[in-house]
Scaffold this active site. Structure first.
Site, PDB file in Angstrom:
ATOM      1  N   HIS A  13       1.620  -5.308  -1.283  1.00 13.83           N
ATOM      2  CA  HIS A  13       0.829  -4.189  -0.914  1.00 13.83           C
ATOM      3  C   HIS A  13      -0.326  -4.049  -1.143  1.00 13.83           C
ATOM      4  O   HIS A  13      -1.290  -3.825  -2.582  1.00 13.83           O
ATOM      5  CB  HIS A  13       1.549  -2.873  -1.956  1.00 13.83           C
ATOM      6  CG  HIS A  13       1.293  -1.909  -2.439  1.00 13.83           C
ATOM      7  ND1 HIS A  13       2.546  -0.424  -2.054  1.00 13.83           N
ATOM      8  CD2 HIS A  13      -0.366  -0.678  -1.886  1.00 13.83           C
ATOM      9  CE1 HIS A  13       1.845   0.770  -1.688  1.00 13.83           C
ATOM     10  NE2 HIS A  13       0.558   0.598  -2.037  1.00 13.83           N
ATOM     11  N   HIS A  15      -4.841  -2.099   0.405  1.00 14.66           N
ATOM     12  CA  HIS A  15      -5.087  -1.054   0.967  1.00 14.66           C
ATOM     13  C   HIS A  15      -7.370  -1.833   1.906  1.00 14.66           C
ATOM     14  O   HIS A  15      -7.435  -2.373   0.530  1.00 14.66           O
ATOM     15  CB  HIS A  15      -5.730  -0.408   0.563  1.00 14.66           C
ATOM     16  CG  HIS A  15      -3.977   0.899  -0.463  1.00 14.66           C
ATOM     17  ND1 HIS A  15      -3.802   1.514   0.755  1.00 14.66           N
ATOM     18  CD2 HIS A  15      -3.253   0.744  -1.150  1.00 14.66           C
ATOM     19  CE1 HIS A  15      -2.813   2.057   0.552  1.00 14.66           C
ATOM     20  NE2 HIS A  15      -2.327   1.629  -0.831  1.00 14.66           N
ATOM     21  N   LYS A  95       5.594   2.328   6.472  1.00 16.33           N
ATOM     22  CA  LYS A  95       5.413   3.500   4.811  1.00 16.33           C
ATOM     23  C   LYS A  95       5.460   5.122   5.394  1.00 16.33           C
ATOM     24  O   LYS A  95       4.793   5.226   6.208  1.00 16.33           O
ATOM     25  CB  LYS A  95       3.761   2.692   4.778  1.00 16.33           C
ATOM     26  CG  LYS A  95       3.551   3.453   3.538  1.00 16.33           C
ATOM     27  CD  LYS A  95       4.430   2.949   2.324  1.00 16.33           C
ATOM     28  CE  LYS A  95       3.779   3.453   0.942  1.00 16.33           C
ATOM     29  NZ  LYS A  95       1.907   3.072   0.765  1.00 16.33           N
ATOM     30  N   HIS A 132       6.423   5.271  -0.407  1.00 18.51           N
ATOM     31  CA  HIS A 132       5.504   5.673  -1.895  1.00 18.51           C
ATOM     32  C   HIS A 132       6.307   7.014  -2.623  1.00 18.51           C
ATOM     33  O   HIS A 132       6.982   7.516  -2.360  1.00 18.51           O
ATOM     34  CB  HIS A 132       4.107   6.565  -1.409  1.00 18.51           C
ATOM     35  CG  HIS A 132       3.677   7.006  -2.447  1.00 18.51           C
ATOM     36  ND1 HIS A 132       2.300   6.093  -2.666  1.00 18.51           N
ATOM     37  CD2 HIS A 132       3.142   8.185  -3.188  1.00 18.51           C
ATOM     38  CE1 HIS A 132       2.102   7.041  -3.218  1.00 18.51           C
ATOM     39  NE2 HIS A 132       2.796   8.120  -4.465  1.00 18.51           N
ATOM     40  N   HIS A 167       5.077  -0.099  -5.707  1.00 15.24           N
ATOM     41  CA  HIS A 167       4.440   0.665  -7.075  1.00 15.24           C
ATOM     42  C   HIS A 167       4.682   1.489  -8.679  1.00 15.24           C
ATOM     43  O   HIS A 167       4.498   2.095  -8.963  1.00 15.24           O
ATOM     44  CB  HIS A 167       2.727   1.131  -7.175  1.00 15.24           C
ATOM     45  CG  HIS A 167       2.390   2.223  -5.973  1.00 15.24           C
ATOM     46  ND1 HIS A 167       3.976   3.375  -5.262  1.00 15.24           N
ATOM     47  CD2 HIS A 167       1.580   2.160  -5.091  1.00 15.24           C
ATOM     48  CE1 HIS A 167       3.148   3.865  -4.607  1.00 15.24           C
ATOM     49  NE2 HIS A 167       2.138   3.854  -4.147  1.00 15.24           N
ATOM     50  N   ASP A 240      -0.946  -2.928  -4.758  1.00 16.27           N
ATOM     51  CA  ASP A 240      -2.094  -1.497  -4.309  1.00 16.27           C
ATOM     52  C   ASP A 240      -3.007  -1.095  -5.121  1.00 16.27           C
ATOM     53  O   ASP A 240      -3.550  -0.496  -5.242  1.00 16.27           O
ATOM     54  CB  ASP A 240      -1.644  -1.010  -5.459  1.00 16.27           C
ATOM     55  CG  ASP A 240      -0.926   0.962  -4.531  1.00 16.27           C
ATOM     56  OD1 ASP A 240      -1.967   1.192  -3.495  1.00 16.27           O
ATOM     57  OD2 ASP A 240      -1.279   2.131  -5.582  1.00 16.27           O
TER      58      ASP A 240
END
Ligand code: NCD
Ligand code: ZN
Length: 335
Positions: A13, A15, A95, A132, A167, A240
């Site tokens: 995970h 970004h 996602k 999420h 997460h 994350d």
């Protein structure tokens, strides 16, 4: 122990943003990771096979030895053809972002049930559902606890759909995932293993500890730490890592996200050592995630963790990382 060598970790995970920032963030991950699952909440979002492939190429060009695992952002309008094209282009997960709860989720989904036809296609195609898990209408601290009540319906209706609660932030979610069928798993971040609301706002407000889902109480943190160190294959590493430029964090409106890529492995090492669970670290960050996604374990590339003090830089490319300025006791290096 003064040294530990493990298979090069995967991070399920991360970004990497878009444009000029992406190469720097990709290289920070390349320093310590093999495969990284890249989140699709870029601007604009990754929603098609074409944009996903272009993003993959961009990451590969910046960090050739890093292996990006690609995802796309779910919305109710996908046709089976578009989903098949995404799968053929290499997508491993779709996602789910509930509308408005986190960074770049204004275009998220209002009612999860609207996605059920898409889930049915993903189940057929073998695309993992990445969640999420926050219910936007709930009180902010309770959003995950409220959201997870909807999960049983998904795993019952789609018994072959693999589901990852990303997460994970609460004791309740840890317990739910433990009790769920084997095709339901969770990722765990470094910051949810380390921080509670006390760190974020027990004294002065610390914007660099602000993320979604927000860090919770001591009993939640302990449950997450125990799950990560337990050797249960349902729990694997997803950092994350979520970079925001300093001025986007240090202003009256603070972006959600903590940049952990540069420190993640050193901090994990410290935590697993404290828990006397060093023998569980390799499965947690280099094994269980790959197993869950049906990918081979990587055994030829290694990461060495050595007991050596180093001080975390105040900034990486304009982003303040987790534990900026702090001296850590373990150093990670790819070998
Ligand atoms: C993430 C981001 O910045 O993209 N932020 C965060 O607080 N975790 C988005 C997300 O994963 O929720
Ligand atoms: Zn994220």
């Amino acid at each position: 122990v003064n040294e530990l060598i493990i298979n090069l970790p995967d991070d399920f995970h991360v970004h990497l943003r878009q444009g000029d920032e992406t190469p720097d963030y990709a290289k920070d991950h390349e320093a310590h990771f093999n495969r990284i699952m890249v989140m699709p909440n870029t601007l604009p979002p990754i929603r098609s096979a074409e944009s996903m492939l272009a993003y993959y190429q961009e990451i590969k060009a910046a960090a050739p030895s890093l292996n990006p695992l690609m995802t796309f952002k779910l919305h109710p309008d996908y046709t089976p053809e578009q989903l098949r094209a995404l799968k053929e282009a290499g997508a491993i997960a779709g996602k789910y972002y509930p509308q408005g709860v986190t960074t770049n989720s204004e275009d998220g989904v209002r009612e999860m049930d609207a996605l059920f036809p898409v889930f049915a296609e993903m189940e057929k195609l073998g695309i993992v559902l990445s969640l999420h898990g926050e219910e936007p209408s709930a009180f902010c601290i309770d959003r995950e606890r409220v959201f997870i009540k909807k999960m049983e319906k998904i795993w019952t209706e789609f018994p072959k759909l693999k589901i990852v609660l990303e997460h994970v932030s609460t004791l309740e979610a840890i317990e739910l995932v433990k009790a769920a069928p084997a095709h339901v798993a969770a990722t765990i971040t470094v910051h949810h293993m380390c921080l509670t609301l006390n760190d974020l706002m027990g004294g002065a407000l610390k914007p660099h500890y602000f993320c979604k889902p927000v860090v919770q109480g001591p009993q939640d943190r302990k449950a997450i730490l125990n799950a990560a160190c337990s050797g249960n294959p349902k729990f694997f590493f997803g950092s994350d890592s979520a970079p925001h430029l300093r001025h986007r964090k240090e202003q009256s409106v603070c972006a959600a996200g903590i940049y952990t890529a540069p420190v993640a492995m050193a901090v994990l090492m410290e935590l697993f050592e404290e828990q006397q669970a060093l023998d569980k670290l390799e499965n947690f960050c280099s094994g269980f995630g790959a197993d869950f996604y049906g990918l081979p374990r990587e055994t030829s590339k290694k990461l060495r963790l050595i007991r050596q003090e180093w001080t975390v830089a105040e900034e990486y490319h304009g982003v303040v990382p987790l534990y900026a300025g702090r001296t850590l006791g373990w150093k990670a290096e790819k070998i």
